[in-house]
Design an enzyme around this catalytic site. Structure first.
Site, mmCIF file in Angstrom:
data_model
loop_
_atom_site.group_PDB
_atom_site.id
_atom_site.type_symbol
_atom_site.label_atom_id
_atom_site.label_comp_id
_atom_site.label_asym_id
_atom_site.label_seq_id
_atom_site.Cartn_x
_atom_site.Cartn_y
_atom_site.Cartn_z
ATOM 1 N N ALA A 21 -5.628 23.922 -21.904
ATOM 2 C CA ALA A 21 -4.457 23.230 -21.355
ATOM 3 C C ALA A 21 -3.570 22.725 -22.487
ATOM 4 O O ALA A 21 -4.045 22.433 -23.586
ATOM 5 C CB ALA A 21 -4.886 22.060 -20.479
ATOM 6 N N GLY A 23 -0.476 19.788 -22.984
ATOM 7 C CA GLY A 23 0.285 18.689 -22.406
ATOM 8 C C GLY A 23 1.425 18.310 -23.330
ATOM 9 O O GLY A 23 1.658 18.958 -24.354
ATOM 10 N N LYS A 41 -9.720 17.196 -27.156
ATOM 11 C CA LYS A 41 -8.310 16.887 -26.965
ATOM 12 C C LYS A 41 -7.706 16.657 -28.339
ATOM 13 O O LYS A 41 -8.044 15.694 -29.018
ATOM 14 C CB LYS A 41 -8.150 15.640 -26.086
ATOM 15 C CG LYS A 41 -6.714 15.268 -25.804
ATOM 16 C CD LYS A 41 -6.639 14.071 -24.859
ATOM 17 C CE LYS A 41 -5.214 13.737 -24.519
ATOM 18 N NZ LYS A 41 -5.122 12.604 -23.576
ATOM 19 N N ASP A 132 -1.845 6.754 -14.605
ATOM 20 C CA ASP A 132 -1.532 8.140 -14.250
ATOM 21 C C ASP A 132 -2.672 8.731 -13.434
ATOM 22 O O ASP A 132 -3.117 9.857 -13.667
ATOM 23 C CB ASP A 132 -1.253 8.974 -15.499
ATOM 24 C CG ASP A 132 -0.538 10.289 -15.175
ATOM 25 O OD1 ASP A 132 0.073 10.393 -14.083
ATOM 26 O OD2 ASP A 132 -0.597 11.216 -16.001
#
Length: 179
Positions: A21, A23, A41, A132
């Site tokens: 992913a 972002g 991450k 979030d």
């Protein structure tokens, strides 16, 4: 860097396998930490500024202090300047992906809601506001049984008496926030 010596991971123990992913401020990879499958991450700003450093510091400190069955486990932080990487437990699917594969029965749906509520309650007891919380920020882990866990603390804040900026995904915000 000294702030994270207690949670520092030697990069030689981490292997990045593939990107899963991208972002706005980070890229997420599947990898290995020692013998464990993990999520890595990689925080990647367009430039490193004092604001970016404060943002990283806040996210890392929130991730490293969480210890609850319904919050993703952070193994530690890898700092290879200018790169900063957070290493998390690996869970196979997001709740979004899981719901596409499985028809949820009412009893499992209730169990799922209780997992999410338990994670949010834990954060609030720690004076952390997620900011979030949405279906994409919940993962499903097989830890003996299927458990929902909260992820992505990039927008999280420690609750203060002062006002906070409004942030998050509008579709998931409470109506009173949008007014």
């Amino acid at each position: 860097i000294e702030d994270y010596s207690h949670s520092s991971i030697d990069f030689s123990y981490v292997k990045i396998k593939r990107r899963i992913a991208v972002g706005g401020r980070s890229t997420v990879y599947l990898g290995k930490y020692k013998e464990n499958d993990v999520i890595i991450k990689v925080l990647r700003p367009p430039e490193i500024t004092p604001d970016i450093i404060r943002h990283w510091h806040r996210e890392i400190s929130i991730c490293m202090r969480n210890n609850h069955e319904n919050i993703v486990k952070a193994y530690g932080v890898v700092i290879v300047p200018p790169r900063v990487m957070l290493v998390f437990e690996y869970c196979k699917r997001s709740l979004t992906e899981y719901l596409e594969l499985v028809e949820i029965k009412i009893t499992f749906g209730l169990s799922l809601m209780l997992d999410i509520i338990s994670g949010v309650e834990y954060l609030h007891r720690q004076h952390i506001i997620h900011r979030d919380l949405k279906i994409d920020n919940i993962i499903m882990c097989h830890c003996g049984c299927l458990v929902a866990k909260l992820i992505d603390f990039g927008e999280s804040r420690v609750q203060t008496a002062g006002p906070m900026t409004i942030i998050g995904t509008p579709y998931y915000m409470a109506p009173e926030i949008l007014n």
